[in-house]
Each structure stands twice: as structure tokens, then as C-alpha cells.
Write an enzyme that holds these catalytic residues in place. Structure first.
Site, PDB file in Angstrom:
ATOM      1  N   ARG A 149      42.456  38.450  35.093  1.00  0.00           N
ATOM      2  CA  ARG A 149      41.956  37.981  35.869  1.00  0.00           C
ATOM      3  C   ARG A 149      41.021  37.405  35.720  1.00  0.00           C
ATOM      4  O   ARG A 149      40.364  36.615  35.781  1.00  0.00           O
ATOM      5  CB  ARG A 149      41.999  39.022  37.050  1.00  0.00           C
ATOM      6  N   ARG A 169      39.645  28.366  44.062  1.00  0.00           N
ATOM      7  CA  ARG A 169      39.617  29.158  42.982  1.00  0.00           C
ATOM      8  C   ARG A 169      39.345  27.594  41.509  1.00  0.00           C
ATOM      9  O   ARG A 169      39.503  28.721  40.215  1.00  0.00           O
ATOM     10  CB  ARG A 169      40.468  30.330  43.187  1.00  0.00           C
ATOM     11  N   ARG A 227      38.745  50.858  41.583  1.00  0.00           N
ATOM     12  CA  ARG A 227      39.775  50.874  43.034  1.00  0.00           C
ATOM     13  C   ARG A 227      40.105  51.001  43.461  1.00  0.00           C
ATOM     14  O   ARG A 227      41.605  51.148  43.126  1.00  0.00           O
ATOM     15  CB  ARG A 227      39.396  49.613  43.192  1.00  0.00           C
ATOM     16  N   LYS A 235      32.985  41.193  45.942  1.00  0.00           N
ATOM     17  CA  LYS A 235      32.123  39.623  47.180  1.00  0.00           C
ATOM     18  C   LYS A 235      33.358  40.513  48.592  1.00  0.00           C
ATOM     19  O   LYS A 235      33.180  39.844  49.444  1.00  0.00           O
ATOM     20  CB  LYS A 235      33.901  38.926  46.384  1.00  0.00           C
ATOM     21  N   ARG A 247      45.759  48.244  44.311  1.00  0.00           N
ATOM     22  CA  ARG A 247      46.969  47.686  44.133  1.00  0.00           C
ATOM     23  C   ARG A 247      47.435  47.592  42.328  1.00  0.00           C
ATOM     24  O   ARG A 247      47.389  47.644  41.786  1.00  0.00           O
ATOM     25  CB  ARG A 247      45.458  45.966  44.040  1.00  0.00           C
TER      26      ARG A 247
HETATM   27  P1  AMP Z   1      41.840  38.529  45.768  1.00  0.00           P
HETATM   28  O1  AMP Z   1      42.375  39.437  47.055  1.00  0.00           O
HETATM   29  O2  AMP Z   1      40.421  37.664  46.195  1.00  0.00           O
HETATM   30  O3  AMP Z   1      41.468  39.714  44.229  1.00  0.00           O
HETATM   31  O4  AMP Z   1      43.029  37.959  45.067  1.00  0.00           O
HETATM   32  C1  AMP Z   1      43.598  38.399  44.762  1.00  0.00           C
HETATM   33  C2  AMP Z   1      45.271  37.050  43.892  1.00  0.00           C
HETATM   34  O5  AMP Z   1      45.595  36.595  45.427  1.00  0.00           O
HETATM   35  C3  AMP Z   1      44.376  36.263  43.119  1.00  0.00           C
HETATM   36  O6  AMP Z   1      44.396  37.450  41.470  1.00  0.00           O
HETATM   37  C4  AMP Z   1      45.172  35.015  42.706  1.00  0.00           C
HETATM   38  O7  AMP Z   1      47.039  36.362  42.020  1.00  0.00           O
HETATM   39  C5  AMP Z   1      45.859  35.300  43.922  1.00  0.00           C
HETATM   40  N1  AMP Z   1      44.375  34.349  45.121  1.00  0.00           N
HETATM   41  C6  AMP Z   1      44.109  34.651  45.853  1.00  0.00           C
HETATM   42  N2  AMP Z   1      43.403  33.322  46.355  1.00  0.00           N
HETATM   43  C7  AMP Z   1      43.401  32.613  45.345  1.00  0.00           C
HETATM   44  C8  AMP Z   1      42.719  31.063  45.293  1.00  0.00           C
HETATM   45  N3  AMP Z   1      42.526  30.363  46.010  1.00  0.00           N
HETATM   46  N4  AMP Z   1      44.149  30.790  44.232  1.00  0.00           N
HETATM   47  C9  AMP Z   1      44.819  30.958  43.397  1.00  0.00           C
HETATM   48  N5  AMP Z   1      44.956  32.199  43.789  1.00  0.00           N
HETATM   49  C10 AMP Z   1      45.289  33.603  44.392  1.00  0.00           C
END
Ligand code: AMP
Length: 218
Positions: A171, A88, A127, A13, A160
Site C-alpha cells: 500500500r 488517490r 492498529r 488521516k 484489518r
Molecule cells: P483506507 O480506509 O483509506 O485506508 O482505504 C482502504 C482501501 O480501500 C485502500 O487500500 C483501497 O484498496 C481502497 N480505497 C479507498 N479509497 C480509495 C480510492 N480513493 N481509490 C482507490 N481505492 C481506494
């Protein structure tokens, strides 16, 4: 266009969001990036968010909504935006609709990137992210030209904290439990289009563009 990108972590994404945002000159808003930025700046919210992120848990809705709705109130988002990683949860999806409706805006559509869980685990485990510009690489699919350093700026690459296999599996579980139900929420309003995320970056962008054309009826 006001677009939401849904899909499990690791479905590409983020990469597709960057490509679509560049092609359509639209601001890209990633809640994960917003929190990582706040954490790098050592803010209270950022440090708290990082505790959830490192465990692979969702950041609580009220914190996410504060950060996201404030970003969406900035004028560059008036013509359109692409949301990566938000919403989410159902509460976030409803709050987004309400926030947009208050400003007489509404979503144009939702692209759902589809990839089997085992492919997700494999992709995320390999990654790597640039410590300086945050560009991402995949050691198998899109390796850097020189070992462990970014092609763009030569800064070291890092894994990460939440790309560890146990955290990745957690996740994915959370995605199925909390985020997948949003598909029905959007499909019922005719806003959802599926995009097969298995393929090269270019192939997947082509499919995403087709889905966007379908949403706007061209
Ligand atoms: P991402 O970079 O989108 O993979 O997000 C990394 C982490 O950020 C996720 O695993 C959550 O811990 C947190 N996070 C990002 N966006 C959200 C969201 N909309 N709601 C809750 N947690 C979020």
C-alpha cells in the site's frame, strides 16, 4: 470548507479527519469506510471492492468515482466536506474538480500528512479496529483500556485484513507511485499545506488547524 486529506496509509488521516469533522461540524467522507460499509451490507460493489482492498490494491477509478460522486451529491455536503482517502489517483483528482465545477463548487484546500515509511509500517501493524463501531486503537500509542475489546462498546477488536505487514508495504508503494504525484497538482494551485503527522493526536490536530487557518487566510 471543502477539504482533502492526503498522506500515506497509517499517517493518522482517519483519526484527524474525525476530529476536524467534529470540530467544524462538517460531513466526513472516507471512501475506504464507504466500501467497507458496502461490503458489510453484502452489496456487489462492496464485495468486489473488498477483493482489491484485501490485496492492498486500489479499487478501480470508475467504481470509486461512482460511489464518491453520488455521496457528494447529497445535500449535507453543500456547505462543505472533508475527504479522507480520496482522491488517490490523478484521474480521481481531475474527476473531483470537474464534478465540483459542474455545481460551481471548488476545493478550499488540501492537507498533506507527512510521516516516514518505517513509522507507517510500525503504526499500521499495531492498529486494531472495533468490530462493532469501527473505532480504531493502536496497541502501542493508544491501547484499549482492557485487552482486545473496545472501550466504547466492549466489542472485540480485530486487525484489518489489509494491515498485514506485506500488504502494508504494498500500500505504501502504491501511495508513492499513484497518490504522491497529486501533491504537485494541488501545490501548483496554491492549495497544498503540509502537516507533520509525528506527534500526539492533539498536537497533530493543532498543526492541521493552523494549516486550515493558513488556507483560508485567517
Ligand atoms: P483506507 O480506509 O483509506 O485506508 O482505504 C482502504 C482501501 O480501500 C485502500 O487500500 C483501497 O484498496 C481502497 N480505497 C479507498 N479509497 C480509495 C480510492 N480513493 N481509490 C482507490 N481505492 C481506494
Amino acid at each position: 470548507m471543502r477539504l482533502v486529506l492526503l498522506g500515506p496509509p497509517g499517517a493518522g488521516k482517519g483519526t484527524q479527519a474525525h476530529r476536524l469533522a467534529e470540530r467544524h461540524l462538517t460531513p466526513l467522507i472516507s471512501t475506504g469506510d464507504l466500501f467497507r460499509g458496502l461490503a458489510r451490507d453484502n452489496t456487489r460493489v462492496g464485495k468486489l471492492a473488498l477483493e482489491y482492498m484485501d490485496r492492498g490494491e486500489l479499487v478501480p477509478d470508475d467504481m470509486v468515482l461512482d460511489v464518491l460522486l453520488s455521496r457528494l451529491s447529497e445535500p449535507d455536503t453543500i456547505p462543505g466536506f472533508i475527504l479522507d482517502g480520496f482522491p488517490r489517483t490523478m484521474a480521481q483528482a481531475v474527476a473531483l474538480d470537474e464534478g465540483l465545477a459542474r455545481e460551481e463548487r471548488q476545493l478550499s484546500g488540501v492537507l498533506k500528512f507527512v510521516l516516514p515509511d518505517e513509522v507507517v509500517v510500525k503504526r499500521l501493524s499495531s492498529r486494531r479496529t472495533c468490530t462493532w463501531c469501527q473505532r480504531t486503537y493502536n496497541l502501542e500509542l493508544k491501547p484499549p483500556r482492557y485487552d482486545s475489546v473496545c472501550d466504547a462498546d466492549g466489542a472485540p477488536l480485530t486487525q484489518r485484513g489489509d494491515d498485514d505487514e506485506t500488504v502494508i508495504r504494498h500500500r505504501i508503494e502504491i501511495y508513492h507511485r499513484d497518490t504522491e504525484p497529486l501533491e504537485v497538482y494541488y501545490a501548483e494551485r496554491g492549495l497544498l499545506r503540509s502537516v507533520d503527522a509525528d506527534g500526539s493526536e492533539y498536537e497533530v490536530t493543532g498543526r492541521a488547524e493552523d494549516a486550515m487557518d493558513d488556507l483560508v487566510g485567517t
